[in-house]
Write a protein that holds these residues in place. Structure first.
Motif, PDB file in Angstrom:
ATOM      1  N   THR A   1       0.892  -1.123   0.064  1.00 32.89           N
ATOM      2  CA  THR A   1       0.006  -0.026  -0.023  1.00 32.89           C
ATOM      3  C   THR A   1       0.903   1.122   0.092  1.00 32.89           C
ATOM      4  O   THR A   1       2.118   1.176   0.237  1.00 32.89           O
ATOM      5  CB  THR A   1      -0.913   0.054   1.373  1.00 32.89           C
ATOM      6  OG1 THR A   1      -0.158   0.146   2.259  1.00 32.89           O
ATOM      7  CG2 THR A   1      -1.899  -1.289   1.151  1.00 32.89           C
ATOM      8  N   LYS A   2       0.421   2.519  -0.417  1.00 28.98           N
ATOM      9  CA  LYS A   2       1.181   3.628  -0.497  1.00 28.98           C
ATOM     10  C   LYS A   2       1.764   3.968   1.050  1.00 28.98           C
ATOM     11  O   LYS A   2       2.952   4.440   1.022  1.00 28.98           O
ATOM     12  CB  LYS A   2       0.129   4.719  -0.728  1.00 28.98           C
ATOM     13  CG  LYS A   2      -0.322   4.642  -2.275  1.00 28.98           C
ATOM     14  CD  LYS A   2       0.714   4.703  -3.304  1.00 28.98           C
ATOM     15  CE  LYS A   2       0.208   4.629  -4.740  1.00 28.98           C
ATOM     16  NZ  LYS A   2       1.281   4.772  -5.714  1.00 28.98           N
TER      17      LYS A   2
ATOM     18  N   ARG B   1       2.478   1.860   3.229  1.00 26.43           N
ATOM     19  CA  ARG B   1       3.811   0.876   3.506  1.00 26.43           C
ATOM     20  C   ARG B   1       4.786   1.126   2.681  1.00 26.43           C
ATOM     21  O   ARG B   1       6.134   0.843   3.003  1.00 26.43           O
ATOM     22  CB  ARG B   1       3.171  -0.566   3.538  1.00 26.43           C
ATOM     23  CG  ARG B   1       4.142  -1.631   4.028  1.00 26.43           C
ATOM     24  CD  ARG B   1       3.468  -3.008   3.827  1.00 26.43           C
ATOM     25  NE  ARG B   1       4.439  -3.801   4.651  1.00 26.43           N
ATOM     26  CZ  ARG B   1       4.180  -5.179   4.663  1.00 26.43           C
ATOM     27  NH1 ARG B   1       3.310  -5.917   4.010  1.00 26.43           N
ATOM     28  NH2 ARG B   1       5.228  -6.087   5.203  1.00 26.43           N
ATOM     29  N   GLU B   2       4.600   1.512   1.437  1.00 27.35           N
ATOM     30  CA  GLU B   2       5.603   1.755   0.390  1.00 27.35           C
ATOM     31  C   GLU B   2       6.502   2.817   0.724  1.00 27.35           C
ATOM     32  O   GLU B   2       7.605   2.752   0.842  1.00 27.35           O
ATOM     33  CB  GLU B   2       5.035   2.103  -0.891  1.00 27.35           C
ATOM     34  CG  GLU B   2       6.051   2.488  -1.993  1.00 27.35           C
ATOM     35  CD  GLU B   2       5.082   3.065  -3.283  1.00 27.35           C
ATOM     36  OE1 GLU B   2       5.934   3.913  -3.725  1.00 27.35           O
ATOM     37  OE2 GLU B   2       4.009   2.965  -3.275  1.00 27.35           O
ATOM     38  N   LEU B   3       5.815   3.861   1.421  1.00 29.48           N
ATOM     39  CA  LEU B   3       6.641   5.140   1.847  1.00 29.48           C
ATOM     40  C   LEU B   3       7.452   4.705   3.050  1.00 29.48           C
ATOM     41  O   LEU B   3       8.703   5.207   3.057  1.00 29.48           O
ATOM     42  CB  LEU B   3       5.989   6.084   2.161  1.00 29.48           C
ATOM     43  CG  LEU B   3       6.316   7.684   2.667  1.00 29.48           C
ATOM     44  CD1 LEU B   3       7.313   8.244   1.616  1.00 29.48           C
ATOM     45  CD2 LEU B   3       5.242   8.477   3.054  1.00 29.48           C
ATOM     46  N   GLN B   4       6.752   3.957   3.930  1.00 26.95           N
ATOM     47  CA  GLN B   4       7.574   3.538   5.082  1.00 26.95           C
ATOM     48  C   GLN B   4       8.863   2.523   4.740  1.00 26.95           C
ATOM     49  O   GLN B   4       9.835   2.791   5.441  1.00 26.95           O
ATOM     50  CB  GLN B   4       6.689   2.786   6.076  1.00 26.95           C
ATOM     51  CG  GLN B   4       7.234   2.310   7.300  1.00 26.95           C
ATOM     52  CD  GLN B   4       7.785   3.602   8.133  1.00 26.95           C
ATOM     53  OE1 GLN B   4       6.874   4.406   8.457  1.00 26.95           O
ATOM     54  NE2 GLN B   4       9.027   3.685   8.639  1.00 26.95           N
ATOM     55  N   THR B   5       8.632   1.722   3.651  1.00 28.84           N
ATOM     56  CA  THR B   5       9.704   1.041   3.290  1.00 28.84           C
ATOM     57  C   THR B   5      10.709   1.837   2.780  1.00 28.84           C
ATOM     58  O   THR B   5      11.837   1.667   2.758  1.00 28.84           O
ATOM     59  CB  THR B   5       9.170   0.063   2.161  1.00 28.84           C
ATOM     60  OG1 THR B   5       8.186  -0.820   2.930  1.00 28.84           O
ATOM     61  CG2 THR B   5      10.477  -0.998   1.773  1.00 28.84           C
ATOM     62  N   LEU B   6      10.556   2.875   2.122  1.00 26.75           N
ATOM     63  CA  LEU B   6      11.505   3.832   1.424  1.00 26.75           C
ATOM     64  C   LEU B   6      12.245   4.487   2.642  1.00 26.75           C
ATOM     65  O   LEU B   6      13.752   4.591   2.620  1.00 26.75           O
ATOM     66  CB  LEU B   6      10.706   4.934   0.522  1.00 26.75           C
ATOM     67  CG  LEU B   6      11.658   6.001   0.146  1.00 26.75           C
ATOM     68  CD1 LEU B   6      12.903   5.345  -0.930  1.00 26.75           C
ATOM     69  CD2 LEU B   6      10.926   7.109  -0.711  1.00 26.75           C
ATOM     70  N   TRP B   7      11.708   4.984   3.634  1.00 25.99           N
ATOM     71  CA  TRP B   7      12.320   5.476   4.705  1.00 25.99           C
ATOM     72  C   TRP B   7      13.158   4.643   5.589  1.00 25.99           C
ATOM     73  O   TRP B   7      14.285   4.755   5.821  1.00 25.99           O
ATOM     74  CB  TRP B   7      11.358   6.225   5.707  1.00 25.99           C
ATOM     75  CG  TRP B   7      11.077   7.457   5.240  1.00 25.99           C
ATOM     76  CD1 TRP B   7       9.836   8.152   4.707  1.00 25.99           C
ATOM     77  CD2 TRP B   7      11.901   8.737   5.129  1.00 25.99           C
ATOM     78  NE1 TRP B   7       9.773   9.191   4.475  1.00 25.99           N
ATOM     79  CE2 TRP B   7      10.937   9.804   4.736  1.00 25.99           C
ATOM     80  CE3 TRP B   7      13.172   8.950   5.545  1.00 25.99           C
ATOM     81  CZ2 TRP B   7      11.626  11.008   4.429  1.00 25.99           C
ATOM     82  CZ3 TRP B   7      13.522  10.212   5.286  1.00 25.99           C
ATOM     83  CH2 TRP B   7      12.827  11.473   4.835  1.00 25.99           C
ATOM     84  N   ASP B   8      12.870   3.059   5.623  1.00 26.12           N
ATOM     85  CA  ASP B   8      13.517   2.170   6.222  1.00 26.12           C
ATOM     86  C   ASP B   8      14.887   1.988   5.511  1.00 26.12           C
ATOM     87  O   ASP B   8      15.946   1.872   6.040  1.00 26.12           O
ATOM     88  CB  ASP B   8      12.758   0.843   6.208  1.00 26.12           C
ATOM     89  CG  ASP B   8      11.544   0.895   7.153  1.00 26.12           C
ATOM     90  OD1 ASP B   8      11.540   1.986   8.021  1.00 26.12           O
ATOM     91  OD2 ASP B   8      10.520   0.182   7.123  1.00 26.12           O
TER      92      ASP B   8
ATOM     93  N   ILE C   1      -7.469   2.066   2.039  1.00 26.53           N
ATOM     94  CA  ILE C   1      -6.451   1.500   2.906  1.00 26.53           C
ATOM     95  C   ILE C   1      -5.049   2.163   3.008  1.00 26.53           C
ATOM     96  O   ILE C   1      -4.667   2.144   4.200  1.00 26.53           O
ATOM     97  CB  ILE C   1      -6.077   0.084   2.231  1.00 26.53           C
ATOM     98  CG1 ILE C   1      -7.414  -0.918   2.100  1.00 26.53           C
ATOM     99  CG2 ILE C   1      -5.073  -0.778   2.900  1.00 26.53           C
ATOM    100  CD1 ILE C   1      -7.340  -2.053   1.370  1.00 26.53           C
ATOM    101  N   ASP C   2      -4.902   3.111   2.005  1.00 21.28           N
ATOM    102  CA  ASP C   2      -3.835   3.945   2.057  1.00 21.28           C
ATOM    103  C   ASP C   2      -3.934   4.877   3.062  1.00 21.28           C
ATOM    104  O   ASP C   2      -2.825   5.571   3.688  1.00 21.28           O
ATOM    105  CB  ASP C   2      -3.449   4.650   0.830  1.00 21.28           C
ATOM    106  CG  ASP C   2      -3.101   3.635  -0.391  1.00 21.28           C
ATOM    107  OD1 ASP C   2      -2.329   2.394   0.276  1.00 21.28           O
ATOM    108  OD2 ASP C   2      -3.322   3.867  -1.531  1.00 21.28           O
TER     109      ASP C   2
ATOM    110  N   MET D   1      -4.970  -4.941   7.354  1.00 21.03           N
ATOM    111  CA  MET D   1      -5.261  -4.528   5.906  1.00 21.03           C
ATOM    112  C   MET D   1      -3.972  -4.044   5.269  1.00 21.03           C
ATOM    113  O   MET D   1      -3.655  -3.993   4.031  1.00 21.03           O
ATOM    114  CB  MET D   1      -6.497  -3.729   5.615  1.00 21.03           C
ATOM    115  CG  MET D   1      -7.900  -4.170   5.791  1.00 21.03           C
ATOM    116  SD  MET D   1      -9.133  -3.288   5.912  1.00 21.03           S
ATOM    117  CE  MET D   1      -9.382  -3.455   4.058  1.00 21.03           C
ATOM    118  N   ASN D   2      -3.224  -3.436   6.074  1.00 19.27           N
ATOM    119  CA  ASN D   2      -1.780  -2.704   5.345  1.00 19.27           C
ATOM    120  C   ASN D   2      -0.946  -3.742   4.950  1.00 19.27           C
ATOM    121  O   ASN D   2      -0.026  -3.736   4.081  1.00 19.27           O
ATOM    122  CB  ASN D   2      -1.111  -2.162   6.382  1.00 19.27           C
ATOM    123  CG  ASN D   2      -1.578  -0.904   6.840  1.00 19.27           C
ATOM    124  OD1 ASN D   2      -1.898   0.354   6.095  1.00 19.27           O
ATOM    125  ND2 ASN D   2      -2.385  -0.858   8.067  1.00 19.27           N
TER     126      ASN D   2
END
Length: 721
Positions: free
Chosen positions: A109-110, A112-119, A467-468, A633-634
């Motif tokens: 999801t958007k 989680r995608e952004l969180q992964t980028l920061w990770d 969900i985002d 749902m994330n």
């Protein structure tokens, strides 16, 4: 993580640099395999201790390299040291980061995608451990989806150690040579300093593990003693060179047995990293010490070819295994035995490819080497490297780019569920209709019908919030600053109080009850109530002692809160008291020997004790059944998912909690409200009802769903007479 310090055999000139130790490579294999199995199938229970094995190996090898360099040339070359570390660590780690971020942009999801980028950013800067510690201590993120880069925390700990330890060693050597004028005592002096660091770090780890275990797990300060233990072993290595062969064999086997035993003895309920990480740390030190005087001839579990090979590729195995597991389970959520075999095969294949085509070519390249005035030498080194690795490096880079492109292209064109198609509602259960004409459903029955329809639909509705947007769908009262959750004092009666009606109501519970606040407020305020909510994180309202995973400080706060809450109820003298907490409450009890019917009996008795303390003449006391937990749902929502992928079966612990509460309500003579139909169709918990997501994680209601509960809750609290 697997030590990024190589067991080099010879320099380019052919001079032997350090003996290649098969037993150390075998240790790496035993460590990385335990970590992979722990992450994939949660077995063995202490498989995460493999990281501690790596820490000891890393401390031992890095300190040995630094000591030998200083003893050979009288100083430590920081440029050469960090140049080697960059070549060894950064290329493969960066490749995994790029792969994870790109693939996550298609599968997540958007939010989680952004969180992964920061990770990935924090991981690239070797600050992942502090980043994940901060996220872990934020209660609102504690139940969120697992980052595919979370395993980078250990790499960050090692790199932070590498950043500080060489400079400290050089400073000690300088002081010993220039001020103390005792350069011959370098090992003794540096050993004393490291011994003090190990003791201080271990003591600190004991304290932090008991007060803030999430931070302690990731903290460099609480992990330094493990790397330091390996460093002490390297410093004291001359003492082990005279150990007899039979004693070395016994030491090696004792250490190996200790490591394996630690994987099965340790579990996530024990204080970690201190003191229990000492188990694998000491055992690893025994194995390493047993091989200092020479090769281990009888430690065949470590020195066989398979173990040595797995040890050689352990760094790539560690880097790739976790994102592969996360992404594979997104695409194949039904984790069967066959799926696990596929994941293991993918981890092995991709790691081998990465080792030969990325890790090794960069590690042994002359990249970043600089020879002042020796242009010909630089040219010769590159020519030698191209002759040895040029072809496989080019093919490796080509294969990586092609694999990344094919993966992205494939996922981009996977048929996705059309979220704009009409919502395919299941028929309303026959009990709610007649053959003659439909009946007018009560508020409770109407919500139950929407839940049932969601449990049987094959298409996603247009959810609101989407969900985002779930990260923003938690109720504002989850913020501890408002005094509803984790209040530091109950003396200020204006905190978390809504409405100014003449009647008073007190809501008692944990974070789950806080997520219900919009429902309670929407029902009670219009009926002339002022509503006070008080809740403590994962803290059930029972008379039994708890031991919370978040630490002893919060456990103590929870155990003391019960009497303070009773005092608050006595002061406010409300006409209504509602008790509601999480289905996971029973897991928080300190007495972990209670199971089955004994646990239910103990829980019932402890609940009755507290209910009796808040009862009074003319006061309604209501115990509400907890909402069942469900899928996050994330995590479960992907481009290839359908609503059924986000359905969840009610867990046995929910039934045990409900049975205990129902018995307690009967014994205490208070009301007990059943709400299962508001969240589940039988045993099946869908992720939404109508167009509204139930939860923003796996247990807490969204603000919108809590608002949706107002009509049925009002009808149940105040039935028409």
């Amino acid at each position: 993580m697997p030590s990024a310090v190589g067991n080099e055999r010879r320099s380019r000139s052919g001079v032997k640099k350090a003996s290649f130790r098969n037993d150390v490579q075998g240790l790496r294999a035993f460590a990385v395999v335990a970590v992979i199995f722990d992450h994939l199938i949660a077995w063995p229970s202490g498989g995460f201790g493999g990281v501690d094995v790596f820490f000891v190996i890393s401390g031992f090898l890095i300190t040995g390299i630094l000591l030998r360099d200083h003893e050979r040339v009288g100083t430590i070359s920081f440029v050469g040291f960090y140049r080697k570390r960059i070549r060894r660590i950064v290329p493969a780690a960066t490749a995994v980061l790029v792969f994870t971020v790109v693939l996550g942009s298609f599968l997540f999801t958007k939010s989680r995608e952004l969180q992964t980028l920061w990770d990935a950013v924090y991981s690239f800067l070797f600050m992942a451990n502090w980043h994940f510690a901060a996220v872990g201590t934020d209660y609102f993120q504690a139940t969120g989806p697992v980052s595919p880069l979370q395993h980078y925390w250990s790499l960050s700990v090692e790199e932070q150690f590498y950043l500080v330890w060489p400079w400290l060693m050089l400073l000690v050597f300088f002081v010993a040579a220039r001020l103390l004028r005792k350069p011959d005592h370098n090992r003794m002096i540096i050993g004393t300093i490291m011994g003090l660091i190990v003791v201080a770090s271990f003591v600190y780890a004991l304290w932090e593990t008991s007060t803030n275990p999430t931070v302690a797990y990731f903290s460099t300060l609480s992990r330094a003693w493990e790397l330091g233990f390996g460093a002490l072993l390297a410093i004291a290595s001359p003492l082990f060179k005279t150990v007899p062969p039979i004693a070395r064999t016994i030491l090696g086997w004792l250490g190996l047995i200790g490591i394996v035993a630690s994987y099965f003895v340790i579990n996530d309920t024990l204080p970690f990293p201190a003191p229990w990480a000492a188990f694998p740390v000491v055992a690893t030190a025994l194995v390493i010490a047993s091989g200092i005087a020479g090769p281990q001839r009888f430690l065949f579990p470590l020195t066989n070819r398979v173990s040595v090979f797995l040890g050689n590729i352990s760094y790539s195995l560690y880097l790739w295994h976790f994102p592969i597991i996360i992404f594979a389970l997104v695409l194949m959520p039904d984790q069967t035995f066959v799926v696990n075999l596929i994941i293991l095969a993918a981890i092995l294949a991709i790691s081998i490819t990465s080792y030969y085509f990325i890790e090794q070519p960069f590690h042994l390249s002359p990249l970043l080497n600089y020879y002042a005035g020796h242009k010909n030498r630089r040219r010769r080194d590159w020519q030698e490297w191209r002759a040895r690795f040029g072809s496989q490096f080019r093919w490796g880079g080509f294969a990586f780019v092609v694999a990344l492109g094919v993966t992205c292209f494939t996922i981009a064109f996977i048929p996705t569920v059309n979220v704009t198609q009409p919502y395919q509602a299941a028929p309303v259960p026959s009990a709610l209709t007649t053959s003659a004409a439909p009946v007018v459903l009560s508020a409770s029955a109407q919500l139950a019908a929407e839940v049932t329809a969601a449990a049987y639909t094959n298409s996603w509705p247009q959810l609101d919030p989407s969900i985002d947007q779930l990260a923003d769908a938690r109720v504002p009262e989850m913020d501890p600053r408002l005094g509803c959750l984790q209040p530091t004092s109950l003396d200020d009666e204006s905190l978390c109080t809504d409405g100014d009606g003449p009647q008073k109501a007190v809501i008692i519970g944990d974070s789950v009850s806080v997520s219900w606040i919009p429902a309670f407020r929407g029902v009670l305020e219009p009926r002339g109530y002022s509503v006070r909510s008080v809740a403590y994180e994962t803290c059930p309202f029972v008379s039994l002692q708890v031991r919370l995973k978040v630490g002893d400080l919060q456990s103590s706060q929870c155990n003391k809160s019960r009497d303070n809450i009773v005092d608050l109820v006595d002061r406010l003298n409300p006409s209504l008291v509602i008790v509601l907490d999480s289905q996971f409450s029973m897991k928080q009890l300190q007495d972990t020997t209670l199971t089955g019917s004994a646990l239910t009996t103990a829980w019932t008795s402890a609940r009755v004790d507290m209910l009796n303390k808040v009862k009074a003449d003319g006061r309604r006391v209501i115990l509400i059944e907890p909402n069942p937990g469900g899928a996050d749902m994330n995590v479960c929502d992907t481009p290839v998912s359908s609503p059924s992928d986000c359905d969840f079966k009610i867990e046995a612990e929910w039934h045990q909690h409900a049975d205990g509460d129902k018995a307690a309500a009967a014994a205490a003579g208070v009301e007990y409200f059943v709400d299962q139909d508001w969240f589940a169709a039988g045993e099946n918990v869908p992720s939404f009802a109508g167009t509204t997501p139930q939860r923003w994680d796996n247990g807490h209601l969204t603000e919108q769903y809590a608002t949706l509960l107002i009509p049925p809750l009002d009808a149940q609290l105040f039935p028409a007479t």
